[in-house]
Design an enzyme around this catalytic site. Sequence first.
Site, PDB file in Angstrom:
ATOM      1  N   GLU A 153      23.248  39.231 -80.607  1.00  0.00           N
ATOM      2  CA  GLU A 153      23.650  38.245 -81.613  1.00  0.00           C
ATOM      3  C   GLU A 153      22.556  38.072 -82.664  1.00  0.00           C
ATOM      4  OE1 GLU A 153      25.182  34.781 -79.711  1.00  0.00           O
ATOM      5  OE2 GLU A 153      25.055  33.521 -81.496  1.00  0.00           O
ATOM      6  N   GLU A 161      31.537  30.149 -75.901  1.00  0.00           N
ATOM      7  CA  GLU A 161      30.292  29.579 -75.338  1.00  0.00           C
ATOM      8  C   GLU A 161      30.358  28.050 -75.417  1.00  0.00           C
ATOM      9  OE1 GLU A 161      27.227  31.203 -77.925  1.00  0.00           O
ATOM     10  OE2 GLU A 161      27.792  29.865 -79.566  1.00  0.00           O
ATOM     11  N   ASP A 171      26.215  35.647 -86.310  1.00  0.00           N
ATOM     12  CA  ASP A 171      26.322  34.185 -86.157  1.00  0.00           C
ATOM     13  C   ASP A 171      25.899  33.502 -87.457  1.00  0.00           C
ATOM     14  OD1 ASP A 171      26.399  31.547 -85.435  1.00  0.00           O
ATOM     15  OD2 ASP A 171      24.933  31.661 -83.828  1.00  0.00           O
ATOM     16  N   LYS A 211      32.277  29.025 -85.713  1.00  0.00           N
ATOM     17  CA  LYS A 211      31.872  27.663 -85.335  1.00  0.00           C
ATOM     18  C   LYS A 211      32.534  26.694 -86.293  1.00  0.00           C
ATOM     19  CE  LYS A 211      27.490  29.101 -83.322  1.00  0.00           C
ATOM     20  NZ  LYS A 211      26.020  29.075 -83.306  1.00  0.00           N
ATOM     21  N   LYS A 245      24.303  34.406 -71.887  1.00  0.00           N
ATOM     22  CA  LYS A 245      23.631  34.746 -73.145  1.00  0.00           C
ATOM     23  C   LYS A 245      22.177  34.336 -72.970  1.00  0.00           C
ATOM     24  CE  LYS A 245      24.071  32.330 -77.621  1.00  0.00           C
ATOM     25  NZ  LYS A 245      25.007  32.093 -78.737  1.00  0.00           N
ATOM     26  N   ASP A 257      20.771  36.536 -77.821  1.00  0.00           N
ATOM     27  CA  ASP A 257      20.819  35.943 -79.157  1.00  0.00           C
ATOM     28  C   ASP A 257      19.394  35.896 -79.696  1.00  0.00           C
ATOM     29  OD1 ASP A 257      21.343  34.635 -81.487  1.00  0.00           O
ATOM     30  OD2 ASP A 257      22.227  32.843 -80.572  1.00  0.00           O
ATOM     31  N   LYS A 317      18.428  33.713 -74.778  1.00  0.00           N
ATOM     32  CA  LYS A 317      17.795  33.440 -76.063  1.00  0.00           C
ATOM     33  C   LYS A 317      16.467  34.187 -76.118  1.00  0.00           C
ATOM     34  CE  LYS A 317      20.492  30.442 -78.119  1.00  0.00           C
ATOM     35  NZ  LYS A 317      21.068  30.761 -79.425  1.00  0.00           N
ATOM     36  N   HIS A 351      15.768  23.702 -73.647  1.00  0.00           N
ATOM     37  CA  HIS A 351      16.611  24.822 -74.095  1.00  0.00           C
ATOM     38  C   HIS A 351      15.822  25.532 -75.188  1.00  0.00           C
ATOM     39  CE1 HIS A 351      20.516  26.756 -74.017  1.00  0.00           C
ATOM     40  NE2 HIS A 351      20.600  26.701 -75.335  1.00  0.00           N
TER      41      HIS A 351
HETATM   42  C1  MUC Z   1      23.307  29.854 -81.476  1.00  0.00           C
HETATM   43  O1  MUC Z   1      22.627  30.331 -82.351  1.00  0.00           O
HETATM   44  O2  MUC Z   1      24.149  30.568 -80.979  1.00  0.00           O
HETATM   45  C2  MUC Z   1      24.748  28.401 -79.169  1.00  0.00           C
HETATM   46  C3  MUC Z   1      24.550  28.566 -77.848  1.00  0.00           C
HETATM   47  C4  MUC Z   1      23.198  28.363 -77.603  1.00  0.00           C
HETATM   48  O3  MUC Z   1      22.601  28.418 -76.518  1.00  0.00           O
HETATM   49  O4  MUC Z   1      22.567  28.099 -78.756  1.00  0.00           O
HETATM   50  C5  MUC Z   1      23.528  27.959 -79.763  1.00  0.00           C
HETATM   51  C6  MUC Z   1      23.103  28.423 -81.098  1.00  0.00           C
HETATM   52 MG    MG Z   2      23.637  32.257 -82.222  1.00  0.00          MG
END
Ligand code: MUC
Ligand code: MG
Length: 374
Positions: A223, A326, A248, A272, A166, A197, A168, A21
């Site tokens: 994000e 999520e 976030d 969170k 989402k 994000d 990254k 991941h």
């Molecule tokens: C984040 O920063 O959002 C939440 C979902 C994901 O894939 O990573 C986390 C951390």
């Molecule tokens: Mg995030």
Amino acid sequence: MSATIQSIEAILVDIPTIRPHKLSMTTMGVQSMVIVRVKDSDGREGLGEATTIGGLSYGPESPESIKLTIETYFKPQLIDQPADNINTLKVMLSRSTRGNSLAKSAIETALLDLQGKRLGLPLCELLGGAVHQHLPVLWTLASGDTTKDIHEALELIETRRHCDFKLKIGSRPLMEDVRHVAAIKEAVGESASVRVDVNQAWDESTAAKGMAELQAAGIDLVEQPTPMKDFASLARLSEKFYLPILADEAVADAKDMYNLAAAGFSGAVAMKIAKAGGPAAVLDQAAVASAAGIGLYGGTMLEGTIGTAASLHAWSTRETLHWGTEMFGPLLMKDDIVVRPLNFHNNGVDLPSGPGLGIEIDEDKLAVYRRKDQ
Ligand code: MUC
Ligand code: MG
């Protein structure tokens, strides 16, 4: 006489992920959780969880420091105290301990689970009751490979496990990231919502260029594009683009939410339980966000089933989750340590039922995955 707290255990658990991941600051291959077990004098047990992302690469608390904080600092204060007055216990911990919101969240969760079991009520009912029994859940595409991500997304859409995604980004040059995102958006089509994000990786001018490109590519939400403490940049970017921003890392608790809104930010917030200090504490932040016209989103620290269930109980009490949730953490792990996993279906997940969290530990699985040297 009310039941008193008799024992507190914080157990490190490591479960491999189903695939790497990849975030802007680290690539995870294993998820480390701290599972908290609080027992009272009636023999009941409350469960909690604190989970970090990539040890110390995401935030200032590590799994090992959370275990130490709970066992060395919280436990001596909590032992022999009445278990049912959670607010008094929280005041005690907040007076003695600054920060450490992940450790506090695990304890608040365990005390609420215990209270729910004592009263025979689901955790959401301790928070006033659930408005929703099924919550939408997106999936994060983060293999780092465009073709693999597209394949993963199409399969999940086909099986109706997820319809929103989402991505990254932030570790590669900007236009490489933009091409990756645009290719995925094109492949999944209009009906799927695609968000990104950045995990703080851009400075403000890179973010302005990135947001213009992503807006043109049909992306729905960006994000945390800029560093967490840079409230002014989030506020300026939110004025410049109609593509909304999801705050976030910038927003841990109600006070941060107030300050960011006061700085002129509009958009949404990733709540969170870990950042705020628990499933009850996070609802203070939700109230401030709602009062400021900021959209709500149920965020995760990629917790396992215990932390995910605690979060779901909190999110279920809100009338509107503008951007859904999520809460897919358990699905990112190869295995689970609970008897009955959460039920993910129809692009979302069911709120677990039963007293407290509605979650039971599988002792054999826990024995397999608990860290051996603790
Ligand atoms: C984040 O920063 O959002 C939440 C979902 C994901 O894939 O990573 C986390 C951390
Ligand atoms: Mg995030």
